[in-house]
Design an enzyme around this catalytic site. Sequence first.
Site, mmCIF file in Angstrom:
data_model
loop_
_atom_site.group_PDB
_atom_site.id
_atom_site.type_symbol
_atom_site.label_atom_id
_atom_site.label_comp_id
_atom_site.label_asym_id
_atom_site.label_seq_id
_atom_site.Cartn_x
_atom_site.Cartn_y
_atom_site.Cartn_z
ATOM 1 N N SER A 1 -4.689 107.862 4.090
ATOM 2 C CA SER A 1 -5.505 107.339 5.196
ATOM 3 C C SER A 1 -5.544 108.279 6.392
ATOM 4 O O SER A 1 -5.512 107.850 7.544
ATOM 5 C CB SER A 1 -4.996 105.957 5.628
ATOM 6 O OG SER A 1 -5.009 105.064 4.552
ATOM 7 N N THR B 1 -13.723 107.008 3.242
ATOM 8 C CA THR B 1 -14.860 106.677 4.091
ATOM 9 C C THR B 1 -15.461 107.909 4.750
ATOM 10 O O THR B 1 -14.735 108.753 5.285
ATOM 11 C CB THR B 1 -14.432 105.682 5.190
ATOM 12 O OG1 THR B 1 -13.899 104.511 4.576
ATOM 13 C CG2 THR B 1 -15.614 105.296 6.066
ATOM 14 N N ASN C 1 -6.377 114.329 12.465
ATOM 15 C CA ASN C 1 -7.239 113.190 12.778
ATOM 16 C C ASN C 1 -6.539 112.206 13.710
ATOM 17 O O ASN C 1 -5.327 112.259 13.895
ATOM 18 C CB ASN C 1 -7.645 112.495 11.473
ATOM 19 C CG ASN C 1 -8.931 111.720 11.612
ATOM 20 O OD1 ASN C 1 -9.604 111.767 12.640
ATOM 21 N ND2 ASN C 1 -9.291 110.987 10.574
#
Length: 387
Positions: free
Chosen positions: A14, A44, A324
């Site tokens: 993730s 995603t 991120n």
Amino acid sequence: MKKATVICDMQFGSTGKGLIAGFLAERDQPDVVVTAWSANAGHTYINREGRKWVHCMLANGIVSPKLKAVLIGGGSQMSIPTLISEIMGSLDILQGKSILIHENACIIQQRHVEEEAGPMTKIGSTKKGCGAAMMEKIRRNPESKIVAKDFIDDGLEIPDFKLDGTVGFKDISRHFEELGVCIKVVSNEVYLAVLHKAERVQVEGAQGFSLGLHNGFYPYVTSRECTPAQICSDCNVPISMVDKVVGTMRTYPIRVANRFDDEGKMVGWSGPCYSDQTELTWEQMGVTPEKTTVTKLTRRIFSFSRMQTRQAMLVCMPDEIFLNFANYCASEDELASIIEVISNEGGDVSYIGWGDSAAHIETTLEGDWSDDTNPLFNQYNKSSNIA
């Protein structure tokens, strides 16, 4: 010929692999994209126009302007209903393209999902049948139907797929041919021919280094390794073809949710963290709790770890790092300190993610493709999440 980029997660998953995969595919324009995912995690990508893809089977690199073929490797554990749904969601950009499934890709069936719903699951599994399907494949029972080539004519369990009679890959192929998309199960020979004829290849890994069967906190791990070497092996990509490894990290790593029964008793723990990490709460962070893409359960969140970074760097040896969730940092100094840790361990932070779309990626590479104006810390700080 060196022509492949491999994307791998350096933490517990993730980290935004899907986001950087879509970003790089639009920039580098590979004609072949490759995965060998299992159907237990969602990847995603949200483009600059706001279109969103959530994939468990198809590479997020399908957004490449020069795409010709999507390869699904023999190391995959496939959910065919999920694959069909993802193709239907991208029919416009898949027109005239080929989706080629390796003949030895594993096919998840209802019995595998039911097996994982039982008492074997004590470690916070997503319970999608991936591990059970992999175990059946490893047992190598000649009488078992488990890999893609076993389902050419019939045997696929697809309740919502509107076809008369039995369903096999031939039926699916005919159905999508009418819709302008080629989907086929192919031999190893054909698979390799497509791979080696490609001009540019993007290989997308799943899960994360610290969930690896050997490198992770056994038994609180996934069913295989999550290193660039394992990703290439599962996808049949020669190591010598790789010219770039992009590692993905986040400022505050996560683990999947613990599992609880109807009475609130914990029945599945997702595992420990590194000794230099602290488990935090979403309230402490001051951000909206993240939920997993597939199970929709609230993730656990931790502080950044130098130990995790060092081990992942030593094994994965990425050429570039995508860091991120910079928007989760409380200050620019905090972000700078995390980047310094990565740099001191040999990592090159080449991309920074400030939000949930390609428009929120800042690149530090000179002359690289990016927004006319880079995102500002004060604009995106703690403003959005990424699934």
